[in-house]
Write an enzyme that holds these catalytic residues in place. Structure first.
Site, mmCIF file in Angstrom:
data_model
loop_
_atom_site.group_PDB
_atom_site.id
_atom_site.type_symbol
_atom_site.label_atom_id
_atom_site.label_comp_id
_atom_site.label_asym_id
_atom_site.label_seq_id
_atom_site.Cartn_x
_atom_site.Cartn_y
_atom_site.Cartn_z
ATOM 1 N N HIS A 25 0.817 -1.148 -0.012
ATOM 2 C CA HIS A 25 0.113 0.024 -0.084
ATOM 3 C C HIS A 25 0.871 1.143 -0.014
ATOM 4 O O HIS A 25 1.826 1.079 0.692
ATOM 5 C CB HIS A 25 -0.928 -0.103 1.279
ATOM 6 C CG HIS A 25 -1.856 0.927 1.380
ATOM 7 N ND1 HIS A 25 -1.658 2.304 1.825
ATOM 8 C CD2 HIS A 25 -3.353 0.762 1.175
ATOM 9 C CE1 HIS A 25 -2.757 2.763 2.095
ATOM 10 N NE2 HIS A 25 -3.820 2.098 1.342
ATOM 11 N N GLN B 62 -4.099 -5.047 7.272
ATOM 12 C CA GLN B 62 -5.105 -6.062 6.838
ATOM 13 C C GLN B 62 -5.077 -7.279 7.469
ATOM 14 O O GLN B 62 -5.691 -8.111 7.263
ATOM 15 C CB GLN B 62 -4.928 -6.151 5.487
ATOM 16 C CG GLN B 62 -5.187 -4.919 4.373
ATOM 17 C CD GLN B 62 -6.571 -4.608 4.209
ATOM 18 O OE1 GLN B 62 -7.468 -5.114 4.724
ATOM 19 N NE2 GLN B 62 -6.880 -3.378 3.744
ATOM 20 N N LYS C 130 -10.486 -0.285 10.544
ATOM 21 C CA LYS C 130 -10.640 -1.630 9.760
ATOM 22 C C LYS C 130 -10.911 -2.820 10.748
ATOM 23 O O LYS C 130 -11.160 -3.741 10.182
ATOM 24 C CB LYS C 130 -9.396 -1.850 9.222
ATOM 25 C CG LYS C 130 -9.170 -0.851 7.878
ATOM 26 C CD LYS C 130 -7.716 -1.376 6.998
ATOM 27 C CE LYS C 130 -7.337 -0.093 6.326
ATOM 28 N NZ LYS C 130 -7.946 0.251 5.135
ATOM 29 N N ASP D 283 3.351 -3.787 8.436
ATOM 30 C CA ASP D 283 2.111 -3.112 7.924
ATOM 31 C C ASP D 283 1.228 -3.947 8.431
ATOM 32 O O ASP D 283 0.709 -4.889 7.363
ATOM 33 C CB ASP D 283 2.151 -2.527 6.576
ATOM 34 C CG ASP D 283 0.716 -2.028 6.351
ATOM 35 O OD1 ASP D 283 -0.243 -1.888 7.254
ATOM 36 O OD2 ASP D 283 0.403 -1.537 5.133
ATOM 37 N N CYS E 104 -4.679 2.211 -3.802
ATOM 38 C CA CYS E 104 -3.346 2.700 -3.077
ATOM 39 C C CYS E 104 -2.281 1.764 -3.285
ATOM 40 O O CYS E 104 -1.436 1.846 -2.427
ATOM 41 C CB CYS E 104 -3.512 3.183 -1.662
ATOM 42 S SG CYS E 104 -4.909 4.249 -1.375
HETATM 43 C C1 LIG Z 1 -2.264 -2.701 3.776
HETATM 44 C C2 LIG Z 1 -2.612 -1.259 3.992
HETATM 45 N N1 LIG Z 1 -1.780 -0.800 4.702
HETATM 46 C C3 LIG Z 1 -2.149 0.611 5.136
HETATM 47 C C4 LIG Z 1 -3.235 1.106 4.968
HETATM 48 C C5 LIG Z 1 -3.343 2.642 5.208
HETATM 49 O O1 LIG Z 1 -4.794 2.696 6.491
HETATM 50 P P1 LIG Z 1 -5.142 4.075 6.793
HETATM 51 O O2 LIG Z 1 -5.583 4.623 5.642
HETATM 52 O O3 LIG Z 1 -6.226 3.513 7.769
HETATM 53 O O4 LIG Z 1 -3.932 4.652 7.324
HETATM 54 C C6 LIG Z 1 -4.122 0.354 4.072
HETATM 55 C C7 LIG Z 1 -5.661 0.775 4.084
HETATM 56 O O5 LIG Z 1 -6.275 0.594 3.057
HETATM 57 C C8 LIG Z 1 -3.606 -0.695 3.921
HETATM 58 O O6 LIG Z 1 -4.812 -1.779 2.989
#
Ligand SMILES: Cc1ncc(COP(=O)(O)O)c(C=O)c1O
Length: 402
Positions: free
Chosen positions: A116, A196, A219, A193, A359
């Site tokens: 992401h 998910q 999430k 990260d 993203c």
């Molecule tokens: C794998 C992953 N990392 C990071 C994020 C970023 O999350 P946030 O927008 O809540 O900061 C997302 C959001 O879709 C994600 O799917």
């Protein structure tokens, strides 16, 4: 009535209007989380960590209780849990406070092409500022990394490895434990990260050997605006603060300042106490539901969805063939139909799925697609959701004149 008993806990589903399958973007909230937010503002609203009166003490207790719940969820110590706005801010905190202070020219940051943007752009910034270099691991098309790819990528120059636990596009789980072992052998720190993964599977920072781990409250059915960063105490201790101002100091004079103890050193300004309180309620809900049950619902529905999609020769699913490796995330394309059209047409039947690059533009390029449609399932989805989506697919093609 749905056969899924969780569904009734969510006011948005009691309207009977939505077949929501965009939980990888944000989850729906159960009554208990919405009630917890109301409860906070009605019974304990004051600026926490400051006041010496009952309301403020209650707010502080609620806030710190949430920290303990978040710590317990991922096997950390409460002092290693920093509340942020979201996973993005958590990852930026590590980039600003760790990477930008401890990396040197020629050092290497290793990440992957499937990340992401939130787990890619902060590292690029840190590299630009320090003279470090970002290297990208490339998976096979099913999302797996060969041992060769990992060992060529993680070298004596690697100082930081930033890896997504579960891909928000392919759904696959990355071998974080193995990657952490290789990174630690080279003396590098590991940033996970977990945006998910934490909502869907038991994550333990010790078991993964993570040095830092980030996730978002929204999430996992918590409120917007509250996220978590786990950091190992010895690393957090030596890092300078990310933001400076109120609450994060021990003392200030005109000549200088000393920082507050962990984790407050990293929580500048008035904190999101209501958000944290709501997050605690979401964690309680998650624990009551149980990861095993969540997994069972997601696996059953993902298998049904992928099996159903495989009957349409014009539908192509990204990522692993095995539905049990998708963690509820199914990204797909339909020949001749733009993913935005898929999403808009489905919306006409109350079916909510995401379309776009999610993203993860570099991953789209690697997969040789502009964008995809993505259905992402969670504990409250049911067979009717999946069947409605499957029934709508030929309709999408017909409406597009195909
Ligand atoms: C794998 C992953 N990392 C990071 C994020 C970023 O999350 P946030 O927008 O809540 O900061 C997302 C959001 O879709 C994600 O799917």
């Amino acid at each position: 009535m749905s056969g899924n008993p969780f569904r009734n806990d969510f006011p948005v589903f009691r309207t009977g209007k939505y077949r929501y399958m965009d939980s990888a973007a944000t989850a729906q909230r159960p009554d208990s989380v919405i009630e917890a937010l109301k409860d906070y503002y009605e019974t304990m609203n004051a600026n926490p960590l400051r006041g010496l009166y009952e309301l403020s003490i209650k707010a502080t207790e609620g806030y710190e209780e949430s920290r303990r719940a978040a710590a317990q969820l991922i096997g950390a110590k409460p002092g290693e849990i920093i509340f942020t706005r979201n996973a993005t801010e958590s990852l930026n905190l590590v980039a600003y406070s760790y990477a930008m202070n401890f990396l040197e020219p020629g050092d290497e940051i290793v990440t992957t092409v499937m990340e992401h943007h939130s787990n890619m752009l902060p590292w690029r910034m840190a590299a630009e500022k320090t003279g470090a270099v970002v290297r990208y691991l490339t998976p096979l098309s099913d999302g797996t990394f060969t041992e060769e790819e990992l060992s060529l990528g993680i070298t004596d120059r690697t100082r930081l490895v930033a890896i997504g636990h579960v891909s928000n596009v392919l759904g696959c789980e990355n071998p974080v434990k193995r990657i952490a072992q290789m990174a630690h052998d080279k003396g590098a720190v590991v940033v996970v990260d977990a945006a998910q993964s934490v909502p869907h599977m038991k994550v333990d920072v010790n078991e993964l050997s993570a040095d830092f781990l980030a996730f978002s409250g929204h999430k996992l059915m918590g409120p917007f605006g509250i996220g978590v960063l786990f950091g190992k105490e010895e690393l957090l201790d030596k890092m300078p603060p990310f933001l400076r101002g109120g609450e994060m100091i021990e003392s200030v004079s005109l000549e200088g300042q000393t920082w507050a103890e962990l984790p407050h050193k990293f929580e500048a300004g008035t904190v999101n106490a209501a958000g944290a309180f709501g997050l605690k309620s979401a964690i309680d809900y998650l624990n009551r539901a149980g990861y095993e049950r969540i997994r069972e619902v997601e696996d059953t529905l993902t298998a049904r969805l992928m099996e159903g999609m495989s009957r349409f020769e014009y539908v192509h699913i990204q990522g692993p063939e095995d539905p049990y490796r998708h963690n509820g995330i199914v990204s797909f394309t339909i020949d001749g139909v733009h993913p935005h059209d898929i999403s808009s047409i489905l919306d006409g039947s109350g079916i909510n799925i995401r379309a776009g690059h999610h993203c993860a533009e570099p991953l789209m390029k690697y997969l040789k697609v502009q964008s995809t449609a993505r259905a992402s399932l969670y504990l409250y989805n049911d067979e009717e959701d999946v069947d409605a989506l499957l029934e709508a697919i030929p309709r999408v093609r017909r409406i597009m004149g195909l």
